[in-house]
Design a protein around this motif. Structure first.
Motif, PDB file in Angstrom:
ATOM      1  N   LYS A  98     -12.689  23.748 -42.969  1.00  0.00           N
ATOM      2  CA  LYS A  98     -11.705  24.381 -44.140  1.00  0.00           C
ATOM      3  C   LYS A  98     -10.211  24.098 -43.010  1.00  0.00           C
ATOM      4  N   HIS A  99      -9.635  24.271 -41.804  1.00  0.00           N
ATOM      5  CA  HIS A  99      -8.591  23.794 -41.736  1.00  0.00           C
ATOM      6  C   HIS A  99      -8.187  22.441 -41.864  1.00  0.00           C
ATOM      7  N   GLU A 123      -9.669  19.093 -35.870  1.00  0.00           N
ATOM      8  CA  GLU A 123     -10.615  20.247 -35.579  1.00  0.00           C
ATOM      9  C   GLU A 123     -11.974  19.275 -35.245  1.00  0.00           C
ATOM     10  N   GLU A 184      -7.619  28.983 -35.652  1.00  0.00           N
ATOM     11  CA  GLU A 184      -6.178  27.984 -35.662  1.00  0.00           C
ATOM     12  C   GLU A 184      -5.037  28.617 -35.486  1.00  0.00           C
ATOM     13  N   ARG A 189       0.298  25.645 -43.563  1.00  0.00           N
ATOM     14  CA  ARG A 189      -1.054  25.386 -43.838  1.00  0.00           C
ATOM     15  C   ARG A 189      -1.030  23.878 -43.961  1.00  0.00           C
ATOM     16  N   ALA A 193      -3.133  21.553 -35.402  1.00  0.00           N
ATOM     17  CA  ALA A 193      -3.193  22.322 -34.858  1.00  0.00           C
ATOM     18  C   ALA A 193      -2.768  22.623 -33.395  1.00  0.00           C
ATOM     19  N   ALA A 196      -6.487  25.473 -30.791  1.00  0.00           N
ATOM     20  CA  ALA A 196      -7.492  26.402 -31.883  1.00  0.00           C
ATOM     21  C   ALA A 196      -8.567  26.689 -30.841  1.00  0.00           C
TER      22      ALA A 196
END
Length: 283
Positions: A98-99, A123, A184, A189, A193, A196
């Motif tokens: 989702k990040h 991620e 994170e 948005r 990162a 994280a």
């Protein structure tokens, strides 16, 4: 900016794709193209051939069974988000995805592309290493299965040979009662990162942590676990003092890079704060 000139092929099988890569030194596999195409636009590469994997059905699909979760290399981020079974089969993976960037990128970006690109701020490589995943490849010399911890060798660097493809990512089974968290921080948005952390551990009958896994993303040159911090969780009941001790060990073990976005000291402190938040969420 226009892309450099290249030939194009769209094989329909893994064997055909590998053959094309082996026969054309410097050729690159194309999946979602979210990293490769911008790199070509900036003239950071000029492969003579792009091998488009969109017709290779063997690389698609999400399999969930008693052994764990298997993600085909062409599985997109949106496919992971849309797979309801992952809410229990691997919630840490789902939370991390989702990040990833923005909706448009998640609609095209793929598992294999992210692993092969090996950005230390991405991620999925971090989750793969934290969860002791395995990466399956296919090449001219046959198939290999590598531990994610050994696959990533540095920033944008992996053990993948020029004539190899990533076939799938294998994540071990996820105990239903496992505790976990993903934290994170990025400036905006969807940005990469600055730091994280991924955390998971089990709890024994006495309420003590065991099998603790702590992974760092962004505040590193390659994703990796931090055993110095994990050791301070295993065999202990987690509370504020235990968390504080683990955070201190975690920060001391990190060797984050400095760049125009953040200094090494800032990234180290930020990663420690994220670990504290993550562990406190699991209590």
């Amino acid at each position: 900016m226009k892309l450099p000139a290249f030939d194009y092929a769209a094989p329909t099988s893994i064997a055909e794709a590998v053959q094309l890569l082996a026969a054309n030194p410097g050729a690159k596999a194309l999946a979602g193209g979210q990293s490769l195409i911008p790199a070509l636009a900036f003239r950071l590469g000029a492969p003579p051939l792009l091998v488009d994997l969109r017709k290779v059905r063997e690389l698609s699909g999400i399999t969930i069974d008693a052994a764990g979760v298997r993600l085909g290399a062409r599985v997109r981020w949106r496919d992971i988000e849309d797979e309801a079974r992952l809410k229990t089969a691997h919630p840490l993976l789902l939370a991390a995805v989702k990040h990833v960037a923005h909706y448009q990128v998640r609609n095209r970006g793929t598992v294999g592309g992210s692993l092969a690109h090996a950005d230390p701020a991405a991620e999925l490589p971090g989750v793969a290493v934290t969860c002791d995943a395995q990466i399956v490849t296919a090449g001219a010399k046959g198939s290999r299965t590598l531990a994610a911890a050994d696959f990533f060798t540095g920033a944008l660097s992996t053990e993948l040979a020029d004539d190899e493809l990533i076939v799938e990512l294998r994540l071990p089974s996820w105990p239903r009662e496992r505790r976990w968290a993903f934290e994170e921080f990025s400036r905006r948005r969807g940005d990469f990162a600055l730091a994280a952390v991924a955390v998971c551990y089990d709890v024994d009958g006495d309420g003590k942590a065991r099998h603790a896994h702590i992974g760092v993303i962004g505040a590193c040159l390659r994703p990796h676990r931090v055993p110095q911090a994990e050791a301070l969780l295993n065999g202990r009941r987690l509370d504020a003092d235990t968390v504080a001790s683990a955070v201190r060990a975690f920060e001391a073990a990190l060797e984050p890079p400095s760049d125009l976005h953040a200094s090494a000291d800032y990234r180290r402190s930020l990663a420690g704060t994220l670990l504290e938040r993550a562990l406190m969420r699991t209590l």
